[in-house]
Design a protein around this motif. Structure first.
Motif, PDB file in Angstrom:
ATOM      1  N   ARG A  70       1.228  12.516  -0.714  1.00  0.00           N
ATOM      2  CA  ARG A  70       0.767  13.567  -0.294  1.00  0.00           C
ATOM      3  C   ARG A  70       1.068  14.981  -1.273  1.00  0.00           C
ATOM      4  NH1 ARG A  70       2.851  10.482   3.629  1.00  0.00           N
ATOM      5  NH2 ARG A  70       1.559   9.815   5.229  1.00  0.00           N
TER       6      ARG A  70
ATOM      7  N   ASN B 136      -4.093   7.396  -1.528  1.00  0.00           N
ATOM      8  CA  ASN B 136      -3.909   6.194  -1.149  1.00  0.00           C
ATOM      9  C   ASN B 136      -4.107   5.195  -2.258  1.00  0.00           C
ATOM     10  OD1 ASN B 136      -3.452   6.827   1.957  1.00  0.00           O
ATOM     11  ND2 ASN B 136      -5.536   7.641   1.754  1.00  0.00           N
TER      12      ASN B 136
ATOM     13  N   SER C 141      -7.836   5.446  -3.345  1.00  0.00           N
ATOM     14  CA  SER C 141      -8.842   6.548  -2.404  1.00  0.00           C
ATOM     15  C   SER C 141      -8.120   7.703  -1.924  1.00  0.00           C
ATOM     16  CB  SER C 141      -9.376   5.729  -1.354  1.00  0.00           C
ATOM     17  OG  SER C 141      -8.101   5.292  -0.334  1.00  0.00           O
ATOM     18  N   GLY C 142      -8.875   8.757  -1.567  1.00  0.00           N
ATOM     19  CA  GLY C 142      -8.170   9.809  -1.070  1.00  0.00           C
ATOM     20  C   GLY C 142      -8.713  10.437   0.113  1.00  0.00           C
TER      21      GLY C 142
ATOM     22  N   GLU D  82      -4.290  13.789   0.275  1.00  0.00           N
ATOM     23  CA  GLU D  82      -3.630  12.358   0.079  1.00  0.00           C
ATOM     24  C   GLU D  82      -4.245  11.481  -0.704  1.00  0.00           C
ATOM     25  OE1 GLU D  82      -1.940  11.599   4.887  1.00  0.00           O
ATOM     26  OE2 GLU D  82      -3.545  10.313   3.843  1.00  0.00           O
TER      27      GLU D  82
ATOM     28  N   THR E 143       0.972   5.885   0.192  1.00  0.00           N
ATOM     29  CA  THR E 143       0.285   7.057   0.663  1.00  0.00           C
ATOM     30  C   THR E 143       0.965   8.167   0.016  1.00  0.00           C
ATOM     31  OG1 THR E 143      -0.902   6.235   2.502  1.00  0.00           O
ATOM     32  CG2 THR E 143      -0.597   8.736   2.289  1.00  0.00           C
TER      33      THR E 143
ATOM     34  N   TRP F  81      -6.347  14.576  -8.684  1.00  0.00           N
ATOM     35  CA  TRP F  81      -5.059  13.605  -8.761  1.00  0.00           C
ATOM     36  C   TRP F  81      -5.287  13.004  -9.914  1.00  0.00           C
ATOM     37  CZ3 TRP F  81      -1.076  12.899  -5.481  1.00  0.00           C
ATOM     38  CH2 TRP F  81      -1.198  13.490  -4.263  1.00  0.00           C
TER      39      TRP F  81
ATOM     40  N   ASN G 118      -4.052   0.858  -2.411  1.00  0.00           N
ATOM     41  CA  ASN G 118      -3.994  -0.455  -1.980  1.00  0.00           C
ATOM     42  C   ASN G 118      -3.583  -1.408  -2.820  1.00  0.00           C
ATOM     43  OD1 ASN G 118      -4.583   0.613   0.685  1.00  0.00           O
ATOM     44  ND2 ASN G 118      -6.603   0.788   0.198  1.00  0.00           N
TER      45      ASN G 118
ATOM     46  N   GLN H 281       0.806  -1.038   0.037  1.00  0.00           N
ATOM     47  CA  GLN H 281       0.244   0.059  -0.044  1.00  0.00           C
ATOM     48  C   GLN H 281       0.865   1.152   0.257  1.00  0.00           C
ATOM     49  OE1 GLN H 281      -0.150   2.077   3.051  1.00  0.00           O
ATOM     50  NE2 GLN H 281      -1.625   3.271   2.090  1.00  0.00           N
TER      51      GLN H 281
END
Lengths: 112, 117
Positions: free
Chosen positions: B22, B77, B65-66, B75, B20, B34, B79, B18
């Protein structure tokens, strides 16, 4: 068929030449049209921003939008080696969501 | 005026992990989008955040996802990383005025280059 088509090039021109970059699109709902410049391994930099049809000039750069033909252009006058970059056209409907669709980008090389 | 910043600059992960990423938006901007840019391609819209809520999404699966925070930073993310997730991830900020009008110009950060092995 992609919503936005852009010739990837590369396009190589001598210094001082007039450069013409183009994109076609299929979605007549697009209202806002942008051109970005992207240097290698950097984020895109906004160059020109146009609403609906017409021309817009900024220094050596001129953007044209022809909504009837679904065709947009960017002209660069007196091209310089520092203009060597990838040029991305982009567009969206201007409604909430800002879902902006980009072309694949045209790589431009200006030779000194 | 502070421009859009992103961290980290580069990241190497292995499949299944995963990640993350920023983004800090430009001063005065309240909306963050994004994008994923594969090598030789234009940026593809992932999603946008306004007032801390997702406000539009492109054709990306739910494992993308964010979040947006009260200071408008954001952020992204991802996965269960896949090899095809290797790309430059770009954040762009813009202003959506409370009067209902909006400014369509988006300003991009330098991106985070993600490599999935």
């Amino acid at each position: 068929q992609k919503e936005v088509e852009q010739d990837p090039g590369p396009l190589s021109v001598p210094e001082g030449a007039i450069v013409s970059l183009n994109c076609t699109y299929s979605n007549s709902a697009f209202q806002y049209f942008m051109w970005y410049r992207q240097y290698s391994r950097k984020g895109p930099e906004l160059l020109m921003y146009t609403y609906s049809s017409g021309n817009k000039e900024d220094g050596r750069f001129t953007a044209q939008v022809d909504k009837s033909s679904k065709y947009i252009s960017l002209f660069i006058r007196d091209s310089q080696p520092s203009d060597s970059a990838t040029y991305l056209c982009a567009m969206n409907k201007g409604t909430g969501g800002f879902k902006t669709i980009f072309g694949a980008g045209t790589r431009l090389f200006v030779k000194a | 005026e502070t421009g859009v910043t992103q961290s980290p600059t580069h990241l190497i992960k292995t499949r299944g992990q995963q990640v993350t990423l920023r983004c800090s938006s430009q001063s005065g901007h309240n909306t963050v989008s994004w994008y994923q840019q594969a090598l030789g391609q234009g940026p593809q819209f992932i999603f946008q955040y306004y007032r801390e809520e997702e406000n539009g999404r492109g054709n990306f699966p739910p494992r993308f996802s964010g979040l947006q925070f009260p200071n408008y930073s954001s952020e992204l993310n991802v996965n269960a990383l896949e090899l095809d997730d290797s790309a430059l991830y770009l954040c762009a900020s813009s202003l959506w005025a409370t009067s209902g009008s909006f400014h369509n110009e988006q300003f991009f950060g330098p991106g985070t280059r993600l490599t999935v092995l």
